[in-house]
Design an enzyme around this catalytic site. Sequence first.
Site, PDB file in Angstrom:
ATOM      1  N   GLU A  93     -18.959   6.975   0.574  1.00 46.75           N
ATOM      2  CA  GLU A  93     -17.549   7.269   0.345  1.00 46.75           C
ATOM      3  C   GLU A  93     -17.029   8.284   1.366  1.00 46.75           C
ATOM      4  O   GLU A  93     -17.748   9.179   1.773  1.00 46.75           O
ATOM      5  CB  GLU A  93     -17.355   7.782  -1.088  1.00 46.75           C
ATOM      6  N   CYS A 106     -13.084  13.981   4.838  1.00 42.53           N
ATOM      7  CA  CYS A 106     -14.346  14.417   4.247  1.00 42.53           C
ATOM      8  C   CYS A 106     -15.315  13.242   4.394  1.00 42.53           C
ATOM      9  O   CYS A 106     -15.079  12.169   3.848  1.00 42.53           O
ATOM     10  CB  CYS A 106     -14.102  14.772   2.788  1.00 42.53           C
ATOM     11  N   CYS A 113     -28.370  11.064  -1.885  1.00 42.60           N
ATOM     12  CA  CYS A 113     -28.809  12.411  -1.484  1.00 42.60           C
ATOM     13  C   CYS A 113     -30.175  12.690  -2.089  1.00 42.60           C
ATOM     14  O   CYS A 113     -30.460  12.255  -3.197  1.00 42.60           O
ATOM     15  CB  CYS A 113     -27.803  13.453  -1.967  1.00 42.60           C
ATOM     16  N   CYS A 117     -29.130  18.968  -6.775  1.00 39.35           N
ATOM     17  CA  CYS A 117     -28.197  19.953  -7.336  1.00 39.35           C
ATOM     18  C   CYS A 117     -27.678  19.374  -8.654  1.00 39.35           C
ATOM     19  O   CYS A 117     -27.135  18.266  -8.675  1.00 39.35           O
ATOM     20  CB  CYS A 117     -27.040  20.187  -6.367  1.00 39.35           C
ATOM     21  N   CYS A 120     -23.883  17.993  -9.300  1.00 38.97           N
ATOM     22  CA  CYS A 120     -23.237  17.116  -8.314  1.00 38.97           C
ATOM     23  C   CYS A 120     -23.502  15.649  -8.644  1.00 38.97           C
ATOM     24  O   CYS A 120     -24.647  15.261  -8.876  1.00 38.97           O
ATOM     25  CB  CYS A 120     -23.764  17.447  -6.918  1.00 38.97           C
ATOM     26  N   GLY A 164     -24.492  13.295   0.751  1.00 35.25           N
ATOM     27  CA  GLY A 164     -25.665  13.574   1.572  1.00 35.25           C
ATOM     28  C   GLY A 164     -25.738  14.999   2.087  1.00 35.25           C
ATOM     29  O   GLY A 164     -24.783  15.772   1.978  1.00 35.25           O
ATOM     30  N   GLU A 165     -26.888  15.325   2.646  1.00 42.15           N
ATOM     31  CA  GLU A 165     -27.112  16.646   3.215  1.00 42.15           C
ATOM     32  C   GLU A 165     -27.184  16.489   4.738  1.00 42.15           C
ATOM     33  O   GLU A 165     -28.169  15.976   5.277  1.00 42.15           O
ATOM     34  CB  GLU A 165     -28.419  17.224   2.642  1.00 42.15           C
ATOM     35  N   SER A 196     -21.074  21.334   6.042  1.00 45.95           N
ATOM     36  CA  SER A 196     -21.447  22.037   4.806  1.00 45.95           C
ATOM     37  C   SER A 196     -22.878  21.675   4.428  1.00 45.95           C
ATOM     38  O   SER A 196     -23.257  20.506   4.422  1.00 45.95           O
ATOM     39  CB  SER A 196     -20.482  21.621   3.686  1.00 45.95           C
ATOM     40  N   SER A 219     -23.298  26.095   0.755  1.00 45.69           N
ATOM     41  CA  SER A 219     -23.060  26.024  -0.688  1.00 45.69           C
ATOM     42  C   SER A 219     -23.948  27.063  -1.357  1.00 45.69           C
ATOM     43  O   SER A 219     -25.143  26.848  -1.512  1.00 45.69           O
ATOM     44  CB  SER A 219     -23.407  24.619  -1.192  1.00 45.69           C
ATOM     45  N   LEU A 220     -23.345  28.173  -1.705  1.00 43.38           N
ATOM     46  CA  LEU A 220     -24.152  29.285  -2.234  1.00 43.38           C
ATOM     47  C   LEU A 220     -24.239  29.216  -3.763  1.00 43.38           C
ATOM     48  O   LEU A 220     -25.319  29.152  -4.330  1.00 43.38           O
ATOM     49  CB  LEU A 220     -23.545  30.614  -1.772  1.00 43.38           C
ATOM     50  N   HIS A 221     -23.109  29.301  -4.412  1.00 41.07           N
ATOM     51  CA  HIS A 221     -22.983  29.163  -5.873  1.00 41.07           C
ATOM     52  C   HIS A 221     -23.622  30.270  -6.693  1.00 41.07           C
ATOM     53  O   HIS A 221     -23.250  30.449  -7.856  1.00 41.07           O
ATOM     54  CB  HIS A 221     -23.475  27.794  -6.349  1.00 41.07           C
ATOM     55  N   ASN A 295     -15.501  20.349 -10.601  1.00 36.71           N
ATOM     56  CA  ASN A 295     -15.072  19.021 -11.052  1.00 36.71           C
ATOM     57  C   ASN A 295     -16.148  18.476 -11.972  1.00 36.71           C
ATOM     58  O   ASN A 295     -17.252  18.198 -11.517  1.00 36.71           O
ATOM     59  CB  ASN A 295     -14.894  18.109  -9.849  1.00 36.71           C
ATOM     60  N   CYS A 338     -14.761  17.168  -4.654  1.00 37.49           N
ATOM     61  CA  CYS A 338     -16.127  17.631  -4.350  1.00 37.49           C
ATOM     62  C   CYS A 338     -17.081  17.282  -5.465  1.00 37.49           C
ATOM     63  O   CYS A 338     -16.810  17.558  -6.627  1.00 37.49           O
ATOM     64  CB  CYS A 338     -16.166  19.152  -4.254  1.00 37.49           C
TER      65      CYS A 338
HETATM   66  N1  SAH Z   1     -24.908  18.602   0.886  1.00 42.25           N
HETATM   67  C1  SAH Z   1     -23.854  19.403   1.393  1.00 42.25           C
HETATM   68  C2  SAH Z   1     -22.509  18.703   1.461  1.00 42.25           C
HETATM   69  C3  SAH Z   1     -22.053  17.905   0.247  1.00 42.25           C
HETATM   70  S1  SAH Z   1     -21.374  18.699  -1.134  1.00 42.25           S
HETATM   71  C4  SAH Z   1     -23.728  20.690   0.593  1.00 42.25           C
HETATM   72  O1  SAH Z   1     -24.365  20.795  -0.433  1.00 42.25           O
HETATM   73  O2  SAH Z   1     -23.023  21.599   1.030  1.00 42.25           O
HETATM   74  C5  SAH Z   1     -19.892  19.475  -0.693  1.00 42.25           C
HETATM   75  C6  SAH Z   1     -19.568  20.676  -1.597  1.00 42.25           C
HETATM   76  O3  SAH Z   1     -19.217  20.249  -2.937  1.00 42.25           O
HETATM   77  C7  SAH Z   1     -20.745  21.617  -1.775  1.00 42.25           C
HETATM   78  O4  SAH Z   1     -20.334  22.944  -1.666  1.00 42.25           O
HETATM   79  C8  SAH Z   1     -21.203  21.318  -3.193  1.00 42.25           C
HETATM   80  O5  SAH Z   1     -21.945  22.375  -3.721  1.00 42.25           O
HETATM   81  C9  SAH Z   1     -19.892  21.077  -3.871  1.00 42.25           C
HETATM   82  N2  SAH Z   1     -19.993  20.364  -5.148  1.00 42.25           N
HETATM   83  C10 SAH Z   1     -20.935  19.488  -5.538  1.00 42.25           C
HETATM   84  N3  SAH Z   1     -20.682  19.055  -6.793  1.00 42.25           N
HETATM   85  C11 SAH Z   1     -19.537  19.658  -7.181  1.00 42.25           C
HETATM   86  C12 SAH Z   1     -18.736  19.580  -8.357  1.00 42.25           C
HETATM   87  N4  SAH Z   1     -19.071  18.788  -9.354  1.00 42.25           N
HETATM   88  N5  SAH Z   1     -17.622  20.324  -8.401  1.00 42.25           N
HETATM   89  C13 SAH Z   1     -17.246  21.112  -7.359  1.00 42.25           C
HETATM   90  N6  SAH Z   1     -17.952  21.214  -6.220  1.00 42.25           N
HETATM   91  C14 SAH Z   1     -19.089  20.503  -6.139  1.00 42.25           C
END
Ligand code: SAH
Length: 348
Positions: A93, A106, A113, A117, A120, A164-165, A196, A219-221, A295, A338
């Site tokens: 996508e 995007c 992937c 996580c 996601c 994907g990463e 990212s 993506s720290l979180h 989301n 996202c």
């Molecule tokens: N693999 C890469 C790029 C894809 S995800 C990465 O992890 O950065 C792109 C961004 O969306 C990342 O910051 C990820 O943590 C975030 N993301 C994934 N699932 C999400 C969700 N359900 N709601 C909001 N952000 C999310």
Amino acid sequence: MKQKQDIRALTKDQLRDFFVLQNDKAFRGNQVYEWLWRKGAHNFDDMTNISKETRQMLKSNFVINHIEVDQMQRSNDGTVKNAIKLHDGMIVESVLIPTENRSTACVSSQVGCSLDCNFCATAKLKKMRNLNPDEIYDQVVAIDKQSRLYQNHKLSNIVFMGMGEPLLNYKNVLMAIDKITSDEGLSMSPRRITLSTVGIPKMIKKLADDNVKFNLAVSLHSAIDEVRSKMMPINKKSNLADLLEALQYWYVKTNRQITFEYVIWKNINDKQKDIDALVKYCKKIPSKVNLIEYNAIDDGEFQQASSKATEQYVRTLEAHNITVNIRRSRGKDIDAACGQLANKKVEE
Ligand code: SAH
């Protein structure tokens, strides 16, 4: 029968050599290369300045693998989500995210992937394969066309935040970016491209060594190992200290700050200790923070934190002179936001 090679897997030099071997001029290679990349030809017959015989010869040796927009959905907010069909029938996508004065693509870097996580939607899909450079490039071309059509202006930014990463498909992603930024491709500025990543220390160092000119988002979180490991299992392999060391290496080499992407979840990372840990982490590396709205994905295990928690994050970060932005979700109604990219079929 011998399987024909994808002509876009050849470098310009290889294409030039091919023509020399055919007793033609190396320059013919440049012409074909221009058709394949800058002009985005998907058929040899589109190459009007190449003779019919040469086109025939190319057809008997090569194919031009290309993507197709299989399904397109437009959100109420103008976001466009595309299901992109690859030459082997697999689907990824790509999303067009329009705002007032920019259009962002995007794009995906892998089919599915391999990272788990747990918040996601893409993580629920097994990783099938890496995308080739031309498959990444084509997504940008397709979104640029949509931007011109719907927004009346060309694409301004690209984020590698689709499926994907990207750092686990390092070579192809860098080759694609090379083509996207080259004058022989789309001539886009690398400053308008953001990669990212979940944060793979070894590969971040490699980016720095390779002297890339695009932006890096991580993506720290969470800045607490225990919490981050729970949400992003990759953190068990390389923890926050390893990540920090790689980011400092990046900064010393590139002199460019990092963007941290950060979702705040209810009862996961919405307490003062989480905020304090983030502040402490950010102080160790020139960085800014993008707070991303969560989301929800189908299983409903996690919830977006309260707006009070978000405000507290913003207030504290700002008090410490750390730049913070709140990123509102776009395209939620069509699962284009996202973490929502999961090849969900649309009811026909
Ligand atoms: N693999 C890469 C790029 C894809 S995800 C990465 O992890 O950065 C792109 C961004 O969306 C990342 O910051 C990820 O943590 C975030 N993301 C994934 N699932 C999400 C969700 N359900 N709601 C909001 N952000 C999310």
